[in-house]
Design an enzyme around this catalytic site. Structure first.
Site, PDB file in Angstrom:
ATOM      1  NE  ARG A  72      -4.238  -1.318   0.040  1.00 32.57           N
ATOM      2  CZ  ARG A  72      -5.233  -1.028  -0.778  1.00 32.57           C
ATOM      3  NH1 ARG A  72      -5.044  -0.240  -1.829  1.00 32.57           N
ATOM      4  NH2 ARG A  72      -6.429  -1.542  -0.575  1.00 32.57           N
ATOM      5  CD  GLU A 100     -12.588  -3.689  -7.084  1.00 37.06           C
ATOM      6  OE1 GLU A 100     -11.542  -4.367  -7.006  1.00 37.06           O
ATOM      7  OE2 GLU A 100     -12.625  -2.570  -7.631  1.00 37.06           O
ATOM      8  CD  GLU A 104      -8.917  -6.186  -4.937  1.00 38.53           C
ATOM      9  OE1 GLU A 104      -8.764  -4.971  -5.141  1.00 38.53           O
ATOM     10  OE2 GLU A 104      -9.056  -6.666  -3.786  1.00 38.53           O
ATOM     11  N   PRO A 122     -15.685  11.917   7.510  1.00 42.16           N
ATOM     12  CG  PRO A 122     -17.620  11.616   8.768  1.00 42.16           C
ATOM     13  CD  PRO A 122     -16.243  11.065   8.574  1.00 42.16           C
ATOM     14  CD  GLU A 150       3.525  -8.520  -6.988  1.00 47.86           C
ATOM     15  OE1 GLU A 150       4.084  -9.603  -6.798  1.00 47.86           O
ATOM     16  OE2 GLU A 150       4.113  -7.436  -6.895  1.00 47.86           O
TER      17      GLU A 150
END
Lengths: 198, 198
Positions: A72, A100, A104, A122, A150
């Site tokens: 990430r 998804e 994935e 928010p 990946e």
């Protein structure tokens, strides 16, 4: 200034204008000019615009949780997560979840249900994030990653959820929320905040 | 491309450079250039940099939860929340929690404990978010809001937590997480992911 108890209830600000400040591809930064409800103050505020997100609690027929590991860019680290992504324009959360999950992980399930929904953040983000439960999952297809994706698929027992959270092994905010909604769901405490949507 | 099972484990990307793309005051947008672990791909990625956050689960001596209502620029709406804020440089989560609770509500407690921690949003944010439980809270001081803050204090029974979440009355992601950590804490299932920190 206020003593927090005796003044008028908090009211929304009025939007006077907005402009794009930066296009970050998967999100947009906007500069919004707003005036306080009493008309006494105004200022510009940065808001991150994004389509809604979905996180997928996918459980196999033998009670295993379909998780993933991926790098990430925000935390600059490998994270243990569940599948998830951004809703396409006009796409239902359940449809995005099915898509998804297949892209994935290659897993396909039998039934998809929204089990929770929160505002992503928010203070700075304008979007919402859904948790979709997909049951009866089986490995059926190859994966089809987005550019730069990946992903390793990791199966875990659903009984490991509490330990993953409490030990700090799994630290992703929206995955923790998905676990929370799943725990409620398994206890028969169903999310009612999304009646009529799916 | 990968079949998700038989390739090498996912590895981190290598950071080649970073530059500020936009200063948004309470957060920074950075453009980071990174190369994939196999050296085959590179690209620029937008990352939102922020100091860590804290959300405060403040419970009064008679079992009431100190909540707030405030206008939020991200969702452009009034949100039911708990107190929270950004850690000052070098500040411990517990110290930030005590400070923010007093500033936003005027409440002061007896004991502050980290009961949970998550990465705020690993895909786009680089920071972590703590939940701090403060017990024995009493209204002791006036509030001292940041510029542009206007906050109503609302007391709720802690028994209302599940209903607020499941009904969709309370939709703030990090407040939902705080509720989750509190629920674990009350069940004697303690967060171990932050040993040595407080």
């Amino acid at each position: 200034m206020s003593d927090g108890t005796s003044h008028d209830p908090v009211r929304p600000w009025r939007t006077l204008g907005r402009e794009q400040a930066l296009d970050c591809r998967i999100f947009q930064v906007e500069r919004v000019t707003r005036q306080s409800p009493d008309g006494q103050k105004s200022g510009s505020f940065y808001v991150i615009g994004s389509k809604d997100w979905v996180n997928i609690l996918a459980v196999t027929e033998d009670g295993r949780l379909v998780m993933i590991r991926q790098y990430r860019h925000g935390t600059d680290d490998i994270m243990l997560e569940i599948p998830g992504g951004i809703l396409d324009e006009g796409e239902l959360p359940t449809a995005a979840a099915v898509r998804e999950l297949r892209e994935e992980t290659g897993y396909v399930g039998r039934e998809a249900t929204v089990i929770g929904r929160v505002a992503a953040n928010p203070a700075i983000l304008d979007n919402y994030s859904y948790t979709v439960l997909i049951t009866g999952c089986r490995l059926e297809a190859g994966t089809s990653f987005d550019e730069h994706e990946e992903i390793d698929v990791v199966l875990r027992d659903v009984e490991e959820i509490d330990r993953m959270l409490l030990s700090g092994e799994m630290v992703h905010s929206f995955v923790a929320l998905a676990f929370m909604w799943y725990r409620y769901h398994c206890q028969g405490m169903l999310f009612e905040g999304e009646r009529g949507r799916s």
